[in-house]
Motif scaffolding. Structure first.
Motif, PDB file in Angstrom:
ATOM      1  N   GLY A  13     -14.579  -0.792 -77.308  1.00 35.05           N
ATOM      2  CA  GLY A  13     -14.104  -2.138 -77.571  1.00 35.05           C
ATOM      3  C   GLY A  13     -15.258  -3.046 -77.920  1.00 35.05           C
ATOM      4  O   GLY A  13     -16.392  -2.602 -78.060  1.00 35.05           O
ATOM      5  N   LEU A  27     -12.799  -6.377 -74.977  1.00 31.74           N
ATOM      6  CA  LEU A  27     -11.454  -6.321 -75.516  1.00 31.74           C
ATOM      7  C   LEU A  27     -11.267  -4.977 -76.212  1.00 31.74           C
ATOM      8  O   LEU A  27     -12.037  -4.628 -77.107  1.00 31.74           O
ATOM      9  N   GLU A  29      -8.655  -2.603 -78.321  1.00 27.10           N
ATOM     10  CA  GLU A  29      -7.432  -2.628 -79.121  1.00 27.10           C
ATOM     11  C   GLU A  29      -6.947  -1.207 -79.379  1.00 27.10           C
ATOM     12  O   GLU A  29      -7.742  -0.284 -79.510  1.00 27.10           O
ATOM     13  N   ARG A  42      -0.566  -3.845 -83.130  1.00 27.34           N
ATOM     14  CA  ARG A  42      -1.821  -3.849 -82.391  1.00 27.34           C
ATOM     15  C   ARG A  42      -1.584  -4.382 -80.984  1.00 27.34           C
ATOM     16  O   ARG A  42      -1.035  -5.461 -80.796  1.00 27.34           O
ATOM     17  N   HIS A  44      -3.661  -5.066 -77.197  1.00 29.90           N
ATOM     18  CA  HIS A  44      -5.014  -5.172 -76.674  1.00 29.90           C
ATOM     19  C   HIS A  44      -5.007  -5.418 -75.175  1.00 29.90           C
ATOM     20  O   HIS A  44      -4.049  -5.942 -74.615  1.00 29.90           O
ATOM     21  N   LYS A  46      -7.937  -6.584 -71.978  1.00 30.26           N
ATOM     22  CA  LYS A  46      -9.283  -7.057 -71.676  1.00 30.26           C
ATOM     23  C   LYS A  46      -9.735  -6.442 -70.351  1.00 30.26           C
ATOM     24  O   LYS A  46      -9.027  -6.526 -69.354  1.00 30.26           O
TER      25      LYS A  46
END
Length: 86
Positions: A13, A27, A29, A42, A44, A46
């Protein structure tokens, strides 16, 4: 007594924030196919990752690896910096 250790998970990431001391927000994805329509979406997540020497900058692409819990939200550490931000 021998225990089988599973390989540790790794994620690729980019660094979203490095404002904390020895911690970066990474992050990650991924693309998921929509169940009905088939379009790729998409998604994502964190992750807070441990950066022991504070060398990551915002925008760097990093490889993070899971580890034992280091704090309330930190369960990953920065293994390598794959590519520096321009």
């Amino acid at each position: 007594m021998t225990e089988e250790h599973r390989p540790k998970k790794t994620q690729l990431g980019y660094v979203k924030s490095n404002s904390m001391d020895k911690t970066v927000v990474v992050l990650v994805e991924r693309k998921v196919r929509h169940k009905l329509y088939g379009k790729y979406i998409r998604r994502h997540v964190k992750y807070m990752a441990h950066d022991a020497v504070n060398e990551c900058q915002v925008g760097d692409t990093v490889l993070i690896e899971e580890c034992r819990p280091l704090s309330k939200n930190k369960r990953w550490f920065v293994k390598t910096i794959v590519q520096r931000a321009v």
